[in-house]
Each structure stands twice: as C-alpha cells, then as structure tokens.
Design a protein around this motif. Structure first.
Motif, short mmCIF file in Angstrom:
data_model
loop_
_atom_site.label_atom_id
_atom_site.label_comp_id
_atom_site.label_asym_id
_atom_site.label_seq_id
_atom_site.Cartn_x
_atom_site.Cartn_y
_atom_site.Cartn_z
N ASP A 57 0.81 -1.22 0.00
CA ASP A 57 0.00 0.00 0.00
C ASP A 57 0.84 1.27 0.00
OD1 ASP A 57 -2.34 -1.43 0.02
OD2 ASP A 57 -2.51 -1.43 2.21
N ARG A 58 2.15 1.11 0.13
CA ARG A 58 3.00 2.30 0.18
C ARG A 58 2.92 3.12 -1.10
NH1 ARG A 58 8.91 1.39 2.14
NH2 ARG A 58 8.85 3.66 2.13
N GLY A 59 2.93 2.44 -2.23
CA GLY A 59 2.86 3.17 -3.50
C GLY A 59 1.55 3.91 -3.67
N ALA A 60 0.47 3.25 -3.27
CA ALA A 60 -0.85 3.88 -3.37
C ALA A 60 -0.94 5.08 -2.44
CB ALA A 60 -1.94 2.87 -3.05
N ALA A 61 -0.38 4.96 -1.26
CA ALA A 61 -0.42 6.07 -0.31
C ALA A 61 0.39 7.25 -0.84
CB ALA A 61 0.11 5.62 1.05
#
Length: 56
Positions: free
Chosen positions: A15-19
């Motif tokens: 989820d880091r990229g999406a965040a």
C-alpha cells in the motif's frame, strides 16, 4: 532471482505506492487552491501588512 520476484510481488501488493500517489494528489489539489488564492489576495494582504507596520 527469487529476491527480485519477491520484491516485485511485495511492491505490487503493498500500500505504500498507493499512499504516495494519494499524498501527491492531495498536495496537488491543495496547490491548485492555494496558488490562485495567493495571486488573488496577495496584493490586499501585502497592503494590510504595510498599513499595520506604517501605523507604528
């Protein structure tokens, strides 16, 4: 090779990229609102500060 595949799998499901994208979009939205407001109200605010400093 396994490490590379594992890294790719983690990056795809993380989820880091999406965040980061969401924070980028939020920052862009804030900039879209703030920059025109500063352009529009900037001279009035500068005059207000000038009047306040001049009153001393």
């Amino acid at each position: 090779m396994r490490q590379l595949l594992r890294f790719g799998s983690q990056a795809a499901h993380g989820d880091r990229g999406a965040a980061m994208v969401e924070y980028g979009l939020l920052l862009m939205l804030i900039a879209i609102v703030v920059v025109p407001a500063l352009i529009l109200f900037g001279p009035a605010i500068a005059q207000l500060y000038t009047d306040v400093v001049g009153s001393f």
